[in-house]
Write a protein that holds these residues in place. Structure first.
Motif, short mmCIF file in Angstrom:
data_model
loop_
_atom_site.label_atom_id
_atom_site.label_comp_id
_atom_site.label_asym_id
_atom_site.label_seq_id
_atom_site.Cartn_x
_atom_site.Cartn_y
_atom_site.Cartn_z
N ARG A 1 0.81 -1.21 0.00
CA ARG A 1 0.00 0.00 0.00
C ARG A 1 0.86 1.27 0.00
NH1 ARG A 1 -4.09 -0.27 4.75
NH2 ARG A 1 -5.09 1.44 3.60
N LEU A 2 2.14 1.13 0.33
CA LEU A 2 3.00 2.31 0.37
C LEU A 2 3.91 2.42 -0.86
CD1 LEU A 2 4.08 2.47 4.12
CD2 LEU A 2 2.48 3.95 2.91
N THR A 3 4.15 1.31 -1.54
CA THR A 3 5.01 1.35 -2.72
C THR A 3 4.53 2.36 -3.76
OG1 THR A 3 5.76 -0.92 -2.40
CG2 THR A 3 5.96 0.00 -4.63
N PRO A 4 3.22 2.41 -4.07
CA PRO A 4 2.77 3.44 -5.03
C PRO A 4 3.02 4.87 -4.54
CG PRO A 4 1.10 1.74 -4.75
CD PRO A 4 2.12 1.52 -3.69
N MET A 5 2.94 5.06 -3.23
CA MET A 5 3.20 6.40 -2.69
C MET A 5 4.67 6.78 -2.87
SD MET A 5 0.25 7.35 -1.54
CE MET A 5 -0.48 6.41 -2.88
N LEU A 6 5.58 5.83 -2.64
CA LEU A 6 7.01 6.09 -2.80
C LEU A 6 7.32 6.41 -4.27
CD1 LEU A 6 8.46 3.25 -0.54
CD2 LEU A 6 8.15 5.65 0.05
N GLU A 7 6.62 5.73 -5.17
CA GLU A 7 6.82 5.99 -6.60
C GLU A 7 6.33 7.39 -6.98
OE1 GLU A 7 4.68 2.78 -8.32
OE2 GLU A 7 6.30 1.31 -8.06
N ALA B 1 7.59 13.02 -8.49
CA ALA B 1 7.41 14.45 -8.24
C ALA B 1 8.75 15.16 -8.04
CB ALA B 1 6.53 14.66 -7.01
N MET B 2 9.77 14.41 -7.63
CA MET B 2 11.11 14.98 -7.43
C MET B 2 12.04 14.66 -8.59
SD MET B 2 11.60 14.16 -3.34
CE MET B 2 13.04 15.22 -3.13
N ASP B 3 11.47 14.07 -9.67
CA ASP B 3 12.27 13.64 -10.83
C ASP B 3 13.35 12.66 -10.40
OD1 ASP B 3 10.86 15.28 -12.67
OD2 ASP B 3 12.05 17.01 -12.05
N LEU B 4 12.96 11.73 -9.54
CA LEU B 4 13.87 10.71 -9.01
C LEU B 4 13.22 9.34 -9.15
CD1 LEU B 4 14.93 12.44 -5.65
CD2 LEU B 4 16.36 12.17 -7.70
N PRO B 5 14.01 8.27 -8.98
CA PRO B 5 13.40 6.94 -8.88
C PRO B 5 12.52 6.88 -7.63
CG PRO B 5 15.79 6.80 -9.21
CD PRO B 5 15.47 8.23 -8.90
N PRO B 6 11.77 5.78 -7.45
CA PRO B 6 10.94 5.67 -6.24
C PRO B 6 11.76 5.94 -4.98
CG PRO B 6 10.45 3.88 -7.73
CD PRO B 6 11.63 4.61 -8.33
N PHE C 1 7.96 22.06 3.00
CA PHE C 1 8.52 21.23 1.94
C PHE C 1 7.56 20.09 1.60
CE2 PHE C 1 10.86 17.64 0.30
CZ PHE C 1 11.85 18.18 -0.51
N ALA C 2 7.03 19.43 2.64
CA ALA C 2 6.13 18.30 2.43
C ALA C 2 4.87 18.74 1.71
CB ALA C 2 5.78 17.65 3.77
N SER C 3 4.33 19.89 2.07
CA SER C 3 3.11 20.39 1.41
C SER C 3 3.35 20.58 -0.08
CB SER C 3 2.68 21.72 2.04
OG SER C 3 2.32 21.55 3.39
N ALA C 4 4.47 21.23 -0.42
CA ALA C 4 4.78 21.46 -1.83
C ALA C 4 4.96 20.15 -2.58
CB ALA C 4 6.04 22.32 -1.95
N LEU C 5 5.64 19.19 -1.96
CA LEU C 5 5.88 17.90 -2.61
C LEU C 5 4.59 17.11 -2.76
CD1 LEU C 5 7.75 15.79 -3.79
CD2 LEU C 5 8.33 15.06 -1.45
N MET C 6 3.75 17.12 -1.74
CA MET C 6 2.48 16.39 -1.81
C MET C 6 1.59 16.98 -2.91
SD MET C 6 2.24 13.85 0.45
CE MET C 6 0.52 13.65 0.94
N ILE C 7 1.58 18.29 -3.05
CA ILE C 7 0.79 18.93 -4.10
C ILE C 7 1.34 18.54 -5.47
CG2 ILE C 7 0.22 21.15 -5.16
CD1 ILE C 7 0.08 22.30 -2.29
N LYS C 8 2.66 18.59 -5.62
CA LYS C 8 3.27 18.24 -6.90
C LYS C 8 3.02 16.77 -7.25
CE LYS C 8 7.52 18.69 -9.58
NZ LYS C 8 8.97 19.06 -9.55
N ALA C 9 2.96 15.90 -6.23
CA ALA C 9 2.72 14.48 -6.46
C ALA C 9 1.25 14.18 -6.72
CB ALA C 9 3.22 13.67 -5.26
N GLY C 10 0.39 15.20 -6.67
CA GLY C 10 -1.03 15.00 -6.90
C GLY C 10 -1.79 14.46 -5.71
N LEU C 11 -1.18 14.51 -4.53
CA LEU C 11 -1.82 14.00 -3.32
C LEU C 11 -2.46 15.11 -2.49
CD1 LEU C 11 1.04 11.51 -2.35
CD2 LEU C 11 -1.20 10.90 -3.26
N GLY C 12 -2.03 16.35 -2.70
CA GLY C 12 -2.59 17.47 -1.96
C GLY C 12 -2.15 17.48 -0.51
#
Length: 227
Positions: A40-46, A51-56, A168-179
């Motif tokens: 359930r967490l692997t998709p989140m790591l991906e 969102a950071m232009d990195l691997p999972p 930082f987390a807010s910006a990343l979560m928004i960029k990842a489409g999680l809000g």
């Protein structure tokens, strides 16, 4: 040269404290952690990685029960086993734990993890110096007062780090489409999940800011980003 000897010894003490603390933490984490591989967490790591232009994103499980996340000085990210148990019990969601990982990534990216080790050594130095001075004037209470002052200084620095990592987390979560919804909903749950640890301590001694202030800060950032 002799007059600088106390300063030289203090510098050597701080360096030794930093290296010993970093080594001890690394050993603890190596012995009590496993790679995080949860369906359930692997998709989140991906999603966070993309969102950071990195691997999972790679994370680990720290095999202790308290509910927490951790960013180690070497850059590794950890969720505690206690957090994973809450996920399996459906008390927290994968998206909420993704916000914890994003927060810890913030600590790593902003250099907080390494700086905290330096702050720890500095806190001990402040405590020792103040205790030596105050004990001359207030025998029996000098060490107690020095400890309170050093703890308050360290807590203030730590709280500022938490606000920065939240942003930082807010910006990343928004960029990842999680809000930011998962981030805020987890904050509402944390007091109950952690047994309200530290609830009776003065706010200025707590290493984390009060939950309402953290949520207010996130919403203020969102408002500015929308404008």
């Amino acid at each position: 040269m002799t007059k600088f000897l106390p300063l030289i010894l203090l510098g050597l003490y701080l360096a030794a404290m930093w290296f010993f603390s970093a080594w001890r933490l690394k050993q603890e984490l190596n012995q009590k952690s496993t790679p995080l591989r949860h369906p359930r967490l692997t998709p989140m790591l991906e999603r966070l990685g993309r969102a950071m232009d990195l691997p999972p994103i790679r994370a680990h499980i720290y095999e202790v029960e308290p509910i927490n996340g951790l960013a180690a000085p070497d850059g590794r990210i950890f969720l505690t086993r206690g957090f994973i148990r809450k996920l399996d019990a459906c008390e927290v969601t994968p998206e909420e734990l993704a916000s914890v990982i994003a927060h810890e990534l913030g600590h790593v990216s902003l250099g907080h993890s390494r700086r905290r080790m330096v702050d720890f050594a500095g806190q001990n130095a402040i405590r020792m110096a103040l205790a030596g001075v105050l004990s001359r004037f207030i025998p029996g209470f000098g060490a107690m007062i020095a400890n309170a002052i050093a703890t308050a200084v360290a807590a203030r620095l730590s709280r500022q780090d938490e606000f920065e990592a939240d942003r930082f987390a807010s910006a990343l979560m928004i960029k990842a489409g999680l809000g930011t919804g998962p981030q805020k909903s987890l904050f509402h749950k944390l007091d109950a999940l952690s047994g309200r640890m530290g609830a009776g301590a003065p706010a200025w001694f707590l290493s984390h800011p009060p939950t309402p202030r953290r949520i207010e800060a996130i919403e203020a950032h969102e408002a500015r980003w929308r404008d």
